[in-house]
Design a protein around this motif. Structure first.
Motif, short mmCIF file in Angstrom:
data_model
loop_
_atom_site.label_atom_id
_atom_site.label_comp_id
_atom_site.label_asym_id
_atom_site.label_seq_id
_atom_site.Cartn_x
_atom_site.Cartn_y
_atom_site.Cartn_z
N TRP A 161 48.40 27.79 42.36
CA TRP A 161 48.32 28.46 41.21
C TRP A 161 49.72 28.84 40.42
O TRP A 161 50.14 29.33 39.40
CB TRP A 161 47.89 30.22 41.57
CG TRP A 161 46.82 30.23 41.94
CD1 TRP A 161 45.30 30.35 41.56
CD2 TRP A 161 46.48 30.24 43.44
NE1 TRP A 161 44.43 30.37 42.57
CE2 TRP A 161 45.03 30.26 43.60
CE3 TRP A 161 47.10 30.20 44.71
CZ2 TRP A 161 44.48 30.23 44.83
CZ3 TRP A 161 46.60 30.28 46.06
CH2 TRP A 161 45.28 30.55 45.89
N THR A 162 50.90 28.34 41.20
CA THR A 162 52.29 28.57 40.87
C THR A 162 52.94 27.12 40.48
O THR A 162 52.94 26.06 41.47
CB THR A 162 53.14 29.41 41.88
OG1 THR A 162 52.32 30.27 42.35
CG2 THR A 162 54.34 29.72 41.36
N PRO A 218 51.96 32.40 31.01
CA PRO A 218 53.06 33.36 30.89
C PRO A 218 54.35 32.59 31.51
O PRO A 218 54.38 32.16 32.42
CB PRO A 218 52.50 34.52 31.90
CG PRO A 218 50.86 34.27 31.88
CD PRO A 218 50.78 32.85 31.84
N ASP A 219 55.39 33.51 31.01
CA ASP A 219 56.86 33.19 31.44
C ASP A 219 56.95 33.95 32.84
O ASP A 219 56.19 34.44 33.41
CB ASP A 219 57.82 33.47 30.44
CG ASP A 219 57.89 34.94 30.20
OD1 ASP A 219 57.49 35.93 30.93
OD2 ASP A 219 58.41 35.40 29.21
N GLN A 220 58.44 33.77 33.27
CA GLN A 220 58.66 33.96 34.51
C GLN A 220 58.34 35.42 34.61
O GLN A 220 58.61 36.18 35.89
CB GLN A 220 60.14 33.43 35.03
CG GLN A 220 61.42 34.14 34.19
CD GLN A 220 61.39 33.51 32.77
OE1 GLN A 220 60.61 32.90 32.38
NE2 GLN A 220 62.80 33.78 32.22
N ASN A 221 58.46 36.36 33.80
CA ASN A 221 58.19 37.70 33.75
C ASN A 221 56.67 38.20 33.56
O ASN A 221 56.69 39.37 33.43
CB ASN A 221 59.12 38.31 32.67
CG ASN A 221 60.72 38.22 32.98
OD1 ASN A 221 61.03 38.19 34.08
ND2 ASN A 221 61.47 37.69 31.93
N GLY A 222 55.92 37.17 33.41
CA GLY A 222 54.61 37.51 33.16
C GLY A 222 54.41 37.59 31.82
O GLY A 222 53.10 38.15 31.62
N LYS A 223 55.01 37.38 30.78
CA LYS A 223 54.83 37.83 29.26
C LYS A 223 54.49 36.44 28.76
O LYS A 223 54.73 35.47 29.16
CB LYS A 223 56.25 38.16 28.82
CG LYS A 223 56.90 39.46 29.55
CD LYS A 223 56.00 40.58 29.45
CE LYS A 223 56.95 41.85 29.94
NZ LYS A 223 56.06 43.15 29.96
N THR A 224 53.83 36.80 27.63
CA THR A 224 53.26 35.80 26.54
C THR A 224 54.03 35.93 25.40
O THR A 224 53.60 35.26 24.53
CB THR A 224 51.84 35.81 26.58
OG1 THR A 224 51.38 37.18 25.99
CG2 THR A 224 51.05 35.47 27.87
N LEU A 263 56.47 30.18 37.58
CA LEU A 263 55.33 30.34 36.39
C LEU A 263 53.95 30.35 37.13
O LEU A 263 53.46 29.54 37.95
CB LEU A 263 55.26 29.26 35.26
CG LEU A 263 56.54 29.00 34.72
CD1 LEU A 263 56.00 27.98 33.55
CD2 LEU A 263 56.97 30.16 33.89
N LYS A 264 53.16 31.59 36.99
CA LYS A 264 51.84 31.57 37.32
C LYS A 264 50.68 31.42 36.64
O LYS A 264 50.84 31.94 35.34
CB LYS A 264 51.83 33.01 38.05
CG LYS A 264 50.71 33.45 38.94
CD LYS A 264 51.41 33.14 40.49
CE LYS A 264 50.41 33.63 41.49
NZ LYS A 264 50.65 33.17 42.57
N PRO A 274 47.20 31.47 34.35
CA PRO A 274 46.41 32.96 34.41
C PRO A 274 45.16 32.45 34.49
O PRO A 274 44.67 31.38 34.70
CB PRO A 274 46.72 32.68 32.86
CG PRO A 274 46.91 31.48 32.22
CD PRO A 274 47.63 30.87 33.48
#
Length: 676
Positions: free
Chosen positions: A50-51, A84-90, A103-104, A106
């Motif tokens: 996933w990563t 999402p970026d490294q902070n989990g933001k889109t 990067l995880k 989604p």
């Protein structure tokens, strides 16, 4: 028979492939980003299903509507999804300059099921850079090997060993009787040999193995080594120079990279000894002095202790001459204070004389340690100091260069007075060092900056029964990481047990009378087992340790009287009732008990002498929260909630403010107030 077993290992080894990659292992390599616009570049790895990991990633950040983008179509295009970026933001991507980011994917999407990954601009529908996932790509995942293959006649077994990542593996259902000088061991070559190195056990110790009866162990290779640097795992008898059991490690295992990273600390001194996974000592003898460097991964308010044993024939803390070292962040300086250990107890006054773990200066001596360098960075504290080889006074012990010397060491927390509390990490076996310059002694490895394992504390009991008027207090073990240490940073070795519970919360009602039956020991000659009970408004106790002015500032509600000199003297010292662990039970393993009930059942109690009786009658002058303590040692007790009416779970809710007594009212209003 042993030759047959060795041949079996060699055959398996020859079937393995090799790992040829250089540099730190980051996962399975996917490829370089194809660069089209906006200076996009970098390399892409799969960490797991996933990563994704981007290494040396660059992007100038000037795109209008640019995102990390992935999909399973033939080529990057609008039919994809935002990663999402490294902070989990889109959010729209900003500038990156040679950065390493994870990067995880989604919504449970997996790396093998996408066809490409891109830096994509939705406004212009252009890929600024992309990489394609190879067909039939297999992402890194935990890999299961064989069980331990035991040598003929050895009672050792396990279920198949699994590598969770490049450095961490699990041994399920491990059985071993714990005899001999035996260690977890690893190395290179066709079969286990004496040229290998120790693997720290599940608690980080480098000691001979204890007995295991079907436990599941999670271990890590030493010094941040990876699965690609070893050929086998073993249970190895260093005296017999023989492996009792082994597992062969295939080459090029497709496992996730280890989440922990190594710390490149290297001592400048010629001799170094790894005491624990998180602690090492190095030294150099020059003339009539020895320079010692202590380095440990520990908390900001913790200490590392090291010194000469109190015995010439074994490692013994009692009688030791030790340095207690820590880094004062506020003053930005290191300390390595000279301590003398006359008893395994905090430094307390015993019939007017200081005893226990005391600074040399407190007991009339001198601090013989001279600190000349100190640092603390990324959790690693390093302190160097020097002292003379020969004793400077009667309190000091000799550092002999003519023979091996027994030493003691420990890691623990500083208490509220910045004194060493009971250690949390310490050896059970003897530790010897050879100080002479012509003997090589260096087995130190890199530190690994892994987050410490967290364990949940046992639930704190509450004694709130309105009918309860008598509390029976005895002494028992503090319970380690699940006991008192889960409630406060520093904890003593023993704690108060009230009505069989470990330092529970008590609830007392104003206007009622209570009796405390105190069995904490009545021998004032003992530094460790003399614990009169006191009730105060301050949260620590240990009033005997305080100077006169500090004592006078404490409000004591019960358990003391004043002497002619104005010092406090305890009045509630009774016979001793002591709970002890079963013979052979390791105090460092207290946290292995999932519940306090199970831990309590393992204790054996012995009682002697009559308890002291302390009568207590809370009134309107008492605050809503007070504390019960030992008069001699700090932090052994718990909280007392003082209420006007009993309530359940008072500790889990905000304590109600204490109300002053009602003024006299006309008798006609009293029934109305009661009804309200």
């Amino acid at each position: 028979m042993f030759l047959t077993w060795s041949l079996f290992l060699i055959i398996i080894t020859q079937e393995c492939s090799s790992q040829d990659d250089t540099g730190p292992y980051r996962g399975k390599y996917i490829g370089k980003l194809n660069s089209y616009h906006h200076q996009v570049s970098g390399e892409v790895y799969a960490v797991d299903d996933w990563t994704l990991l981007l290494v040396d990633f660059n992007y100038d950040g000037t795109g209008d509507d640019t995102f990390f983008w992935a999909g399973d179509s033939g080529r990057p295009g609008p039919l994809g999804f935002i990663v999402p970026d490294q902070n989990g933001k889109t959010n729209i991507l900003e500038r990156y300059n040679n950065e390493e980011i994870r990067l995880k994917l989604p919504d449970g999407k997996k790396v093998p099921r996408i066809s490409w990954f891109a830096v994509y601009d939705l406004a212009s529908q252009n890929a600024f850079g992309d990489v394609y996932i190879p067909e039939e790509f297999e992402a890194p995942a935990p890999r299961t090997l064989t069980p331990f293959v035991a040598a003929p006649g050895v009672a050792l077994s396990s279920q198949p060993v699994t590598f969770l990542d490049a450095s961490t593996f699990v041994i399920p259902d491990f059985h071993y009787d714990g005899s001999g000088e035996v260690y977890f061991w690893t190395g290179v070559g066709p079969q286990p040999s004496s040229r290998g190195s120790k693997i720290p056990d599940e608690d980080g110790y480098l000691e001979p193995l204890r007995a295991y009866a079907g436990e599941s162990l999670r271990l890590s290779l030493p010094g941040g080594r990876t699965v690609f640097e070893v050929d086998w795992l073993a249970v190895y008898d260093v005296r017999a120079r023989a492996a009792l059991g082994a597992v062969l490690v295939p080459d090029a295992l497709n496992v996730p990279p280890a989440p922990a990273r190594t710390h490149a600390h290297r001592t400048t001194l010629p001799r170094c000894k790894q005491l624990h996974r998180d602690y090492q000592v190095s030294w150099e003898v020059f003339g009539n002095q020895i320079t010692i460097q202590l380095a440990a991964f520990m908390g900001e308010h913790e200490y590392m202790a090291f010194g000469i044993s109190g015995s010439a024939s074994r490692s013994q803390m009692a009688g030791a001459d030790a340095a207690v070292a820590w880094f004062d962040r506020r003053l930005q300086r290191g300390l390595a204070t000279d301590y003398n250990v006359t008893a395994i107890a905090p430094c307390v006054q015993v019939l007017g004389r200081w005893a226990g773990v005391c600074r040399d200066e407190r007991v009339g001596g001198l601090d013989s340690n001279q600190v000349f360098s100190a640092s603390r960075e990324d959790g690693l504290t390093v302190i160097s100091y020097r002292r003379g080889l020969q004793p400077a006074e009667a309190l000091d012990r000799e550092w002999s260069t003519e023979r091996a010397v027994f030493v003691v060491w420990a890691l623990g927390a500083l208490d509220h007075a910045l004194e060493p509390a009971f250690h949390r990490v310490y050896p059970r076996h003897d530790v010897q060092l050879v100080l002479s310059q012509n003997v090589a002694d260096n087995d130190c490895v890199d530190f690994v900056t892994a987050a410490p394992a967290r364990v949940a504390g046992w639930e704190r009991a509450e004694l709130f029964d309105p009918a309860l008027r008598v509390f029976r207090l005895a002494l028992g073990p503090a319970g380690g990481a699940r006991g008192l240490r889960a409630r406060r940073a520093a904890a003593p070795p023993r704690a108060w047990y009230a009505n069989g519970q470990l330092a529970p919360d008590l609830q007392l009602r104003r206007g009622l009378a209570y009796t405390f039956q105190v069995s904490g020991g009545d021998d004032p000659h003992s530094a460790a087992l003399y614990h009169p009970l006191v009730i105060t408004t301050e949260p620590h106790g240990g009033l005997e340790r305080l100077a006169d002015a500090a004592q006078r500032s404490v409000r004591v509600l019960a358990g003391t009287r004043h002497t002619r000199r104005g010092r406090l003297s305890p009045t509630a010292a009774g016979g001793l009732c002591l709970g002890e662990r079963a013979a052979g039970q390791d105090a460092r393993r207290d946290a292995a008990f999932e519940s306090f009930r199970a831990f309590n059942r393992s204790l054996t109690w012995r009682c002697s002498g009559a308890p002291a009786l302390l009568a207590v009658a809370p009134n309107s002058t008492w605050p809503d929260r007070v504390y019960y303590h030992s008069f001699t040692h700090a932090d052994m007790g718990g909280r007392i909630f003082v209420v006007d009416r009993h309530r359940r779970n008072i500790a889990r809710s905000r304590a109600a403010p204490h109300r002053a007594p009602l003024p006299l009212l006309p008798l006609l209003l009293v029934p109305l107030l009661r009804a309200a």
